[in-house]
Design a protein around this motif. Structure first.
Motif, PDB file in Angstrom:
ATOM      1  N   ASN A  97      -2.862   5.346  -3.033  1.00 16.49           N
ATOM      2  CA  ASN A  97      -3.451   4.042  -3.326  1.00 16.49           C
ATOM      3  C   ASN A  97      -4.975   4.133  -3.354  1.00 16.49           C
ATOM      4  O   ASN A  97      -5.638   3.551  -4.222  1.00 16.49           O
ATOM      5  CB  ASN A  97      -2.991   3.026  -2.284  1.00 16.49           C
ATOM      6  CG  ASN A  97      -3.544   1.640  -2.541  1.00 16.49           C
ATOM      7  OD1 ASN A  97      -4.671   1.345  -2.161  1.00 16.49           O
ATOM      8  ND2 ASN A  97      -2.762   0.794  -3.186  1.00 16.49           N
ATOM      9  N   TYR A  98      -5.540   4.873  -2.399  1.00 21.51           N
ATOM     10  CA  TYR A  98      -6.981   5.056  -2.350  1.00 21.51           C
ATOM     11  C   TYR A  98      -7.483   5.833  -3.562  1.00 21.51           C
ATOM     12  O   TYR A  98      -8.542   5.540  -4.116  1.00 21.51           O
ATOM     13  CB  TYR A  98      -7.385   5.783  -1.069  1.00 21.51           C
ATOM     14  CG  TYR A  98      -7.390   4.900   0.149  1.00 21.51           C
ATOM     15  CD1 TYR A  98      -8.215   3.786   0.207  1.00 21.51           C
ATOM     16  CD2 TYR A  98      -6.580   5.175   1.246  1.00 21.51           C
ATOM     17  CE1 TYR A  98      -8.232   2.975   1.319  1.00 21.51           C
ATOM     18  CE2 TYR A  98      -6.590   4.370   2.368  1.00 21.51           C
ATOM     19  CZ  TYR A  98      -7.419   3.263   2.399  1.00 21.51           C
ATOM     20  OH  TYR A  98      -7.441   2.456   3.498  1.00 21.51           O
ATOM     21  N   LYS A  99      -6.728   6.825  -3.972  1.00 19.81           N
ATOM     22  CA  LYS A  99      -7.137   7.619  -5.136  1.00 19.81           C
ATOM     23  C   LYS A  99      -7.171   6.752  -6.393  1.00 19.81           C
ATOM     24  O   LYS A  99      -8.085   6.871  -7.213  1.00 19.81           O
ATOM     25  CB  LYS A  99      -6.186   8.802  -5.322  1.00 19.81           C
ATOM     26  CG  LYS A  99      -6.357   9.898  -4.275  1.00 19.81           C
ATOM     27  CD  LYS A  99      -5.361  11.026  -4.485  1.00 19.81           C
ATOM     28  CE  LYS A  99      -5.571  12.137  -3.446  1.00 19.81           C
ATOM     29  NZ  LYS A  99      -4.583  13.227  -3.597  1.00 19.81           N
ATOM     30  N   ARG A 100      -6.178   5.893  -6.534  1.00 21.15           N
ATOM     31  CA  ARG A 100      -6.150   4.997  -7.693  1.00 21.15           C
ATOM     32  C   ARG A 100      -7.338   4.035  -7.661  1.00 21.15           C
ATOM     33  O   ARG A 100      -7.991   3.795  -8.684  1.00 21.15           O
ATOM     34  CB  ARG A 100      -4.837   4.210  -7.741  1.00 21.15           C
ATOM     35  CG  ARG A 100      -3.626   5.043  -8.124  1.00 21.15           C
ATOM     36  CD  ARG A 100      -2.426   4.144  -8.429  1.00 21.15           C
ATOM     37  NE  ARG A 100      -1.976   3.426  -7.244  1.00 21.15           N
ATOM     38  CZ  ARG A 100      -1.065   3.902  -6.385  1.00 21.15           C
ATOM     39  NH1 ARG A 100      -0.531   5.096  -6.589  1.00 21.15           N
ATOM     40  NH2 ARG A 100      -0.706   3.181  -5.340  1.00 21.15           N
ATOM     41  N   GLY A 101      -7.629   3.501  -6.490  1.00 21.97           N
ATOM     42  CA  GLY A 101      -8.761   2.589  -6.359  1.00 21.97           C
ATOM     43  C   GLY A 101     -10.082   3.264  -6.638  1.00 21.97           C
ATOM     44  O   GLY A 101     -10.991   2.683  -7.233  1.00 21.97           O
ATOM     45  N   LEU A 159       0.828  -1.211   0.000  1.00 25.73           N
ATOM     46  CA  LEU A 159       0.000   0.000   0.000  1.00 25.73           C
ATOM     47  C   LEU A 159       0.862   1.260   0.000  1.00 25.73           C
ATOM     48  O   LEU A 159       0.525   2.264  -0.627  1.00 25.73           O
ATOM     49  CB  LEU A 159      -0.915   0.015   1.236  1.00 25.73           C
ATOM     50  CG  LEU A 159      -2.110  -0.941   1.231  1.00 25.73           C
ATOM     51  CD1 LEU A 159      -2.676  -1.072   2.628  1.00 25.73           C
ATOM     52  CD2 LEU A 159      -3.164  -0.454   0.268  1.00 25.73           C
ATOM     53  N   VAL A 160       1.971   1.187   0.731  1.00 25.09           N
ATOM     54  CA  VAL A 160       2.845   2.354   0.881  1.00 25.09           C
ATOM     55  C   VAL A 160       3.915   2.378  -0.205  1.00 25.09           C
ATOM     56  O   VAL A 160       4.286   3.447  -0.706  1.00 25.09           O
ATOM     57  CB  VAL A 160       3.521   2.338   2.270  1.00 25.09           C
ATOM     58  CG1 VAL A 160       4.363   3.595   2.467  1.00 25.09           C
ATOM     59  CG2 VAL A 160       2.459   2.235   3.370  1.00 25.09           C
ATOM     60  N   PHE A 161       4.398   1.194  -0.578  1.00 25.24           N
ATOM     61  CA  PHE A 161       5.471   1.099  -1.572  1.00 25.24           C
ATOM     62  C   PHE A 161       5.017   0.239  -2.755  1.00 25.24           C
ATOM     63  O   PHE A 161       5.500  -0.888  -2.941  1.00 25.24           O
ATOM     64  CB  PHE A 161       6.723   0.490  -0.936  1.00 25.24           C
ATOM     65  CG  PHE A 161       7.093   1.109   0.386  1.00 25.24           C
ATOM     66  CD1 PHE A 161       7.613   2.396   0.453  1.00 25.24           C
ATOM     67  CD2 PHE A 161       6.915   0.404   1.576  1.00 25.24           C
ATOM     68  CE1 PHE A 161       7.954   2.967   1.667  1.00 25.24           C
ATOM     69  CE2 PHE A 161       7.258   0.967   2.798  1.00 25.24           C
ATOM     70  CZ  PHE A 161       7.769   2.259   2.842  1.00 25.24           C
ATOM     71  N   PRO A 162       4.072   0.717  -3.545  1.00 27.49           N
ATOM     72  CA  PRO A 162       3.489  -0.104  -4.620  1.00 27.49           C
ATOM     73  C   PRO A 162       4.484  -0.487  -5.712  1.00 27.49           C
ATOM     74  O   PRO A 162       4.258  -1.439  -6.452  1.00 27.49           O
ATOM     75  CB  PRO A 162       2.382   0.793  -5.184  1.00 27.49           C
ATOM     76  CG  PRO A 162       2.787   2.186  -4.823  1.00 27.49           C
ATOM     77  CD  PRO A 162       3.484   2.069  -3.502  1.00 27.49           C
ATOM     78  N   TYR A 163       5.579   0.235  -5.800  1.00 30.50           N
ATOM     79  CA  TYR A 163       6.573  -0.027  -6.840  1.00 30.50           C
ATOM     80  C   TYR A 163       7.537  -1.145  -6.443  1.00 30.50           C
ATOM     81  O   TYR A 163       8.339  -1.615  -7.250  1.00 30.50           O
ATOM     82  CB  TYR A 163       7.390   1.244  -7.120  1.00 30.50           C
ATOM     83  CG  TYR A 163       7.884   1.918  -5.871  1.00 30.50           C
ATOM     84  CD1 TYR A 163       9.046   1.487  -5.226  1.00 30.50           C
ATOM     85  CD2 TYR A 163       7.162   2.961  -5.295  1.00 30.50           C
ATOM     86  CE1 TYR A 163       9.474   2.084  -4.066  1.00 30.50           C
ATOM     87  CE2 TYR A 163       7.586   3.565  -4.121  1.00 30.50           C
ATOM     88  CZ  TYR A 163       8.743   3.126  -3.507  1.00 30.50           C
ATOM     89  OH  TYR A 163       9.150   3.709  -2.342  1.00 30.50           O
TER      90      TYR A 163
END
Length: 485
Positions: free
Chosen positions: A396-400, A334-338
């Motif tokens: 992450n929330y914005k992308r979801g 969630l914090v480090f999606p890459y």
């Protein structure tokens, strides 16, 4: 026997009819719950407002809608066309994966579910070898047909009944109220009761216009609002119970005015509070119990502390404050999606603390993220920690939200509320406070305390005093309509 009336649900009737074909006499009828443990493991997309069990229910509702609307024979064909029509709690990829497995499990068990049953019945009537026999048996057994709650009938049920009744339209009576159709999410369509006279030659419409349940003042208010709908049958409604009142409580964003009013009413009679969505029930229930008002939440799954939003925020705080390598493995994406899963998992059995590597630059993350992590390590302020934790996962929330997995505004409302109740607490004291609040909530489950209902769940119930909480423009009613009364 004789002319004794027979009462059946659609599904019970359809099951009897398809059994005329020997192929379906030994078939097992199941629901998606029979296979939920296998199917839940396949859900990957997630939704922070719902548990995976709720997401599975939403998937099943979507499947049912596709079949009931005659848009798909199995809930798979055509799903890609209708999936984008509105926001979903799941991805199309997850839906197709889960429902393909569901179909496979049913086939292996020689089983069907209720939605399958409707399509099978329709198919048998249209092109099956036993079509004539099914119709003959139905028409010779049932000389008259009355369908109740007709406003909730769906297209495939209409098609089945038309095939069964044939041209003998004099045998069909439909009872219902187009103003009470609330099941469109599962395929119910009021157009069938509205257009009944046009669909069936020589049909006559009779109005049951007297309302015996609702006080006149409330009835007139409700009727005036309903008349704003364009797609309905025009009708006059009369009441016989005198009295009643409707009041608009403009709180201007203040919860205290609502509490004052509610406490007064609770002293005099039974009260019900209605909300639009379960996310509203979650926050309101917590506010009320913290304000000293006993509330029966019906099920712990509606607690704020059982939501994914809460659990994720608390896990992120634990992951950073305690430099917890195990939590990093499950929450780090969630914090480090890459970062790759293997990179995060490597810390599971490592003696190296992930926070040290992150702050030293080995995670190749932005200076902003490192600043937030450093600030979290230094503070014990619970409200600040929640704010920082959300900032770490906000992208992450914005992308979801853009993918339609959830409503970002609802997520933000939950986070703001959690920050609000955490003000003035250290993390340790806040955890104690939450434990005490959960104990209070547990104590009142199953009691006769104040209950909070969603609009769908309350249909058919009656209460002397009813609050519609959160009647905002984007949720319930328009201010311009309300202000007339």
């Amino acid at each position: 026997p004789g002319y004794t009336p027979c009462f059946k649900t659609f599904h019970a009737l359809f099951k009897n009819l398809i059994a005329i074909n020997p192929k379906y006499r030994s078939i097992q009828v199941v629901t998606i719950q029979n296979y939920k443990f296998d199917l839940l493991k396949m859900i990957r997309s997630g939704n922070d407002l719902l548990k995976n069990t709720d997401i599975l229910d939403d998937m099943n509702s979507f499947r049912g809608w596709l079949i009931n609307e005659n848009k798909s024979v199995d809930g798979l064909i055509g799903a890609d066309e209708y999936y984008p029509k509105q926001k979903r709690s799941f991805t199309l990829q997850d839906y197709l994966l889960v429902m393909t497995e569901y179909q496979k499990l049913k086939d292996e068990a020689n089983a069907i579910d209720f939605d399958d049953m409707q399509y099978i019945c329709y198919r048998e009537l249209i092109s099956g070898d036993y079509s004539d026999k099914i119709k003959k048996e139905f028409q010779e057994t049932y000389l008259q047909v009355m369908i109740d709650e007709y406003q909730d009938i769906c297209p495939i049920q209409v098609s089945i009944m038309d095939e069964l009744i044939g041209s003998n339209y004099n045998s069909l009576e439909a009872i219902g109220d187009d103003d009470q159709c609330i099941y469109s999410f599962r395929g119910g369509d009021p157009k069938f009761i509205i257009d009944f006279e046009f669909n069936y030659p020589n049909a006559k419409r009779y109005f049951l216009s007297t309302n015996y349940r609702c006080p006149i003042e409330v009835l007139q208010f409700a009727a005036a609002l309903v008349e704003k709908n364009q797609f309905r049958v025009k009708k006059d409604i009369y009441g016989v119970k005198e009295g009643g009142s409707v009041k608009l409580l403009d709180t201007h964003g203040s919860f205290s005015d609502f509490l004052t009013e509610l406490r007064t009413d609770l002293l005099s009679d039974t009260v019900a509070v209605l909300v639009r969505e379960n996310s509203s029930r979650t926050l309101l229930g917590d506010r009320l119990i913290r304000s000293g008002i006993p509330v029966d939440m019906d099920n712990p799954k509606w607690y704020l502390y059982n939501t994914k939003v809460w659990k994720r925020l608390m896990s992120i705080i634990k992951m950073v404050k305690w430099s917890d390598n195990l939590v990093l493995k499950s929450m780090g994406w969630l914090v480090f999606p890459y970062m790759k899963k293997d990179e995060l998992k490597a810390y599971e059995n490592s003696n190296v603390l992930w926070v040290e590597d992150c702050l030293s630059g080995k995670f190749n993350t932005s200076p902003k993220i490192r600043e937030i992590i450093e600030a979290m390590i230094e503070t014990e302020d619970a409200s600040k920690l929640i704010d920082y934790a959300f900032k770490l996962v906000e992208d992450n929330y914005k992308r979801g939200s853009k993918k339609g997995l959830f409503n970002l505004d609802t997520i933000v409302d939950q986070v703001k509320y959690i920050q609000e109740i955490a003000v003035g607490f250290t993390l340790e004291d806040f955890e104690k406070n939450v434990k005490e609040t959960k104990t209070k909530l547990d104590r009142f489950i199953g009691s006769d305390s104040l209950k909070i209902y969603t609009m769908h769940s309350v249909k058919g119930l009656e209460f002397p005093i009813v609050y519609i909480y959160g009647a905002n423009d984007d949720v319930f009613l328009k201010d311009s309509v309300l202000s007339q009364y």
